[in-house]
Write an enzyme that holds these catalytic residues in place. Structure first.
Site, PDB file in Angstrom:
ATOM      1  CD  GLU A  44      -2.396   1.282   2.831  1.00  0.00           C
ATOM      2  OE1 GLU A  44      -2.671   0.202   3.416  1.00  0.00           O
ATOM      3  OE2 GLU A  44      -2.649   2.393   3.322  1.00  0.00           O
ATOM      4  NE  ARG A  48      -0.844   8.443   5.762  1.00  0.00           N
ATOM      5  CZ  ARG A  48      -0.712   7.632   6.786  1.00  0.00           C
ATOM      6  NH1 ARG A  48       0.333   7.751   7.583  1.00  0.00           N
ATOM      7  NH2 ARG A  48      -1.610   6.714   7.027  1.00  0.00           N
ATOM      8  CB  THR A  72      -3.706   7.916   3.164  1.00  0.00           C
ATOM      9  OG1 THR A  72      -2.754   7.077   3.840  1.00  0.00           O
ATOM     10  CG2 THR A  72      -4.105   9.022   4.131  1.00  0.00           C
ATOM     11  CE  LYS A 132      -6.258   1.822   7.332  1.00  0.00           C
ATOM     12  NZ  LYS A 132      -4.910   2.052   6.806  1.00  0.00           N
TER      13      LYS A 132
END
Ligand code: 3PG
Length: 214
Positions: A44, A48, A72, A132
């Protein structure tokens, strides 16, 4: 296949998903290759950093043994952008319906975030049984997951947030944990110096984690 079923298929047999912040897109391919050498096949890349989109694009194009997802992901625009650059799946920290709708429109597999029982039930009601659990340690950790396995036995989780080499096998020993995610395999200083040998070793250690006792 639903986005959740596709995500379950993608994570079949996977126990650890590295969560990576790539600051330099030029590092994306050697980083992914080091993880592959360490036995990792799903990564992943979090949105960010300014380099994230290009990093996803490069890994998708140049490292065929790695499935690269975007993490994210918090806005509809990001869902559309990561689909364009070739992300294999989407990970979200939380699960507003607008975001879930956008992911459904994209057709990408999704691992949506939940941190409370109500959020878990809302996702369950949409047919999303693999979720998640975020932020795992701050939200109650293993004790929380053990507690929800009673009322919500159909759910499986990928906890992330505060997972490390020390506590990962404890999570993996829980009946409702499918895999764990975390940034401990790709420490900032190792990335900054391009220490691929260290990252390969951390990946090897992570993929070799014995399943602990819950
Ligand atoms: C995530 O985005 O899944 C987490 O922030 C990763 O958390 P960690 O840095 O504590 O592993």
């Amino acid at each position: 296949m639903t986005e959740c079923a596709a995500m379950s298929a993608l994570l079949e047999g996977v126990t650890v998903v590295p969560v990576v912040v790539v600051q330099d897109a030029g590092q994306a391919v050697p980083l992914a290759q080091a993880l592959v050498r360490g036995g990792i096949r799903v990564v992943e890349v979090t949105l960010r950093s300014g380099a994230a989109m290009e990093a996803i694009e490069r890994i998708a194009a140049e490292v065929p043994d790695m499935q690269v997802g975007a993490g994210t992901v918090t806005t509809v625009g990001q869902v559309q952008a990561v689909a364009r650059v070739g992300a294999s799946f989407v990970v979200t920290p939380g699960s507003p319906f607008s975001l879930l709708d956008a992911v459904a429109d994209s057709g990408l597999p999704v691992l949506p975030g939940a941190g409370t029982v109500t959020e878990m039930m809302r996702l369950r009601d949409l047919g999303i049984t693999l979720q998640k659990f975020f932020p795992a340690e701050a939200s109650g950790g293993r004790a929380f997951l053990r507690a929800v396995s009673g009322p919500l036995p159909e759910l499986r989780f990928c906890p992330t947030g505060g997972i490390s080499a020390d506590n990962a096998s404890g999570y993996l020993g829980l009946g409702n944990v499918a895999c764990v995610g975390g940034s401990w395999l790709t420490p900032k200083d190792a990335l900054a110096s391009g220490d691929w040998t260290r990252i390969e070793r951390l990946a090897q250690e992570a993929t070799g984690l014995a399943v602990g006792v819950a």
